[in-house]
Design an enzyme around this catalytic site. Structure first.
Site, PDB file in Angstrom:
ATOM      1  CG  PHE A 170      -1.912  -1.115   1.245  1.00  0.00           C
ATOM      2  CD1 PHE A 170      -1.555  -2.386   1.705  1.00  0.00           C
ATOM      3  CD2 PHE A 170      -3.207  -0.920   0.789  1.00  0.00           C
ATOM      4  CE1 PHE A 170      -2.471  -3.438   1.705  1.00  0.00           C
ATOM      5  CE2 PHE A 170      -4.130  -1.953   0.795  1.00  0.00           C
ATOM      6  CZ  PHE A 170      -3.766  -3.213   1.252  1.00  0.00           C
ATOM      7  CB  VAL A 185       1.219   0.187   5.470  1.00  0.00           C
ATOM      8  CG1 VAL A 185       0.891   1.662   5.362  1.00  0.00           C
ATOM      9  CG2 VAL A 185      -0.051  -0.652   5.539  1.00  0.00           C
ATOM     10  CB  CYS A 186       4.859   2.977   1.925  1.00  0.00           C
ATOM     11  SG  CYS A 186       6.233   4.152   1.900  1.00  0.00           S
ATOM     12  CB  ILE A 187       7.486   3.447   7.092  1.00  0.00           C
ATOM     13  CG1 ILE A 187       7.577   4.234   8.403  1.00  0.00           C
ATOM     14  CG2 ILE A 187       8.757   3.628   6.285  1.00  0.00           C
ATOM     15  CD1 ILE A 187       8.577   3.663   9.377  1.00  0.00           C
ATOM     16  CB  ALA A 195       2.101   5.004   6.867  1.00  0.00           C
TER      17      ALA A 195
END
Lengths: 129, 134, 102, 109
Positions: A39, A77-79, A82
């Site tokens: 994501f 999920v891409c840090i 995010a």
């Protein structure tokens, strides 16, 4: 065949998160494997546990969770994306001194390297949104 | 890890949101994986490479400046579609000058931008293992 | 090396379709999904600039997305074949790389 | 937060300056002192290089890129990770970028 799935659009702005779900489910049912679902950009909000759509609307984040549990999918999920959009794991929030955290169970927060690795190690990258 | 041909296709304007920046982030992180990487700028994406941008006037990020560091990240192939420039009345002289040290030519300082026709670039898309679109 | 293009925007919202059509090679295929399916309407598919009938590549549209938007099969271009997600998956395996226009 | 000469500068939780324009040599010295490092001319060469690099590219380089770029601009004897790790034992990317007032390096996440 093994697929890497990339989703880029905010679930409230675009049906991409839902289309990707349908694609992933169909791929798994046909006996293919999913290397990883990544994501990125607006799609990271899918992983928030603090979204409250009206009762007559589906929670697409929850649908992904169900699929992930059934097939042991890796939802990443891409840090960086995010943090920009307010999606925090308990560990990341604690490390940076935020009190709240909202990452759904079944999702993990990690770096963009996971996207590159998935695209290199799978047979096809399929992007949505 | 296998080596794959990865192309990042940039098709959006640079100052309307985070997309150009988040595309570049993928390229920079991806550089550590030592894959065969190329960038392509087509349609409105060519605006990302315009020189003399002053994004500080609107508080956006200076991606054109950051592209100049791509040589340090071993990203050496930057394709710009000729027709996309033509359609916008632009030429190579309007673009930032991106350079790298070419390991195949005694690390000579070499221009990274390669103009390419729409048709040739379309064929090049088909020769990639992975296409990222932003 | 054949490309599978995917289009998820209406041709009047963005220029995805135009961008794709001007670069699609004869051995490639195009999948229209989400708002991309509006391009399957016969009248739009035949528009100058788009002219899907002149393309040599195969054209598909996702059935659920057409039906969700009230597009009747009779109104769609004869060039376009309706598919479900399992066929979408199958097409991804048949082509060498996916070009997901954004 | 970082206090230097009676002034307080906002930092993120990892100690990176929030405003790159707040940076001064005194800030770099205070950050280094907190890590028990006394900045030498060799450290300053790298920190100045990083400031210039950021000014030019708006990128805080990852360690691999920093090593190569230093080698090219300051000489091969300095452009190797052993030399840089000796100066910045916590990692030349992260630690040197922090002392130089840059954000966390791109490529670290």
């Amino acid at each position: 065949m093994q697929f890497a799935i990339l989703i880029n659009s905010d679930p409230n702005q675009s049906p991409a998160v839902r289309s990707a779900l349908k694609f992933t489910r169909a791929a798994l049912e046909a006996g293919h494997t999913i290397q990883r679902v990544f994501f990125y950009q607006g799609a990271v909000t899918t992983a928030s546990d603090m979204l409250l759509p009206p009762q007559n609307e589906e929670k697409v984040g929850e649908l992904w969770s169900e699929l992930a549990e059934k097939y042991k999918l890796e939802l990443v999920v891409c840090i960086a994306a995010a943090q920009r959009r307010g999606v925090w794991s308990e560990a990341e929030a604690g490390r940076l001194g935020y009190k709240a955290h909202n990452l759904r169970a079944d999702y993990t927060i990690s770096g963009l390297g996971q996207l590159i690795e998935a695209s290199v190690e799978s047979d096809r990258l399929v992007s949505f949104g | 890890m296998a080596t794959k041909k990865i192309m990042y296709i940039n098709r959006v304007t640079p100052h309307s949101g985070l997309t150009a920046k988040e595309s570049l982030d993928v390229v920079l992180i991806g550089a550590a994986f030592e894959q065969d990487v190329a960038l392509a700028f087509i349609d409105d994406g060519v605006y990302q490479l315009l020189k003399d941008q002053q994004p500080e006037k609107t508080g956006s990020r200076h991606v054109a400046k950051s592209f100049a560091a791509l040589g340090d990240y071993d990203v050496r192939k930057i394709y710009v579609e000729q027709e996309s420039l033509d359609e916008r009345g632009l030429s190579e002289a309007d673009l930032v000058d991106l350079r790298h040290e070419n390991p195949e030519d005694d690390y000579r300082d070499t221009a990274s931008i390669r103009l390419i026709s729409r048709e040739k670039l379309a064929r090049l898309f088909g020769r990639q293992d992975v296409l990222f679109n932003f | 090396m054949a490309i599978l293009h995917t289009i998820n925007q209406s041709p009047d919202t963005g220029n995805q379709l135009l961008a794709c059509v001007s670069r699609a090679l004869p051995d490639s295929a195009i999948i229209l999904y989400e708002d991309g399916v509006y391009a399957a309407l016969d009248k739009i598919a035949a528009r100058p600039n788009i002219e899907l009938q002149k393309l040599d590549c195969k054209l598909y549209a996702v059935r659920d997305d057409c039906e969700a938007r009230g597009l009747q099969q009779a109104a769609l271009s004869k060039m376009v074949k309706l598919i479900d997600y399992p066929e979408f998956v199958e097409l991804v395996t048949q082509y060498d790389v996916v070009q997901a226009w954004s | 937060m970082l206090e230097v000469n009676g002034r307080v500068y906002p930092t993120d939780e990892e100690g990176y300056l929030e405003n790159i324009s707040d940076w001064s040599e005194a800030i770099a010295e205070a950050m280094a002192a907190a890590d028990d490092i006394k900045l030498s001319e060799a450290h300053w060469d790298i920190l100045r290089f990083l400031r210039e690099y950021y000014h030019e590219y708006e990128i805080a380089p990852a360690v691999r890129v920093l090593t190569k770029a230093v080698g090219r601009r300051l000489g091969k004897d300095k452009g190797n990770s052993k030399y840089l790790y000796n100066l910045f034992p916590d990692g030349p990317g992260k630690q040197a970028c922090r002392y130089a007032g840059l954000p966390k390096p791109t490529g670290c996440v």
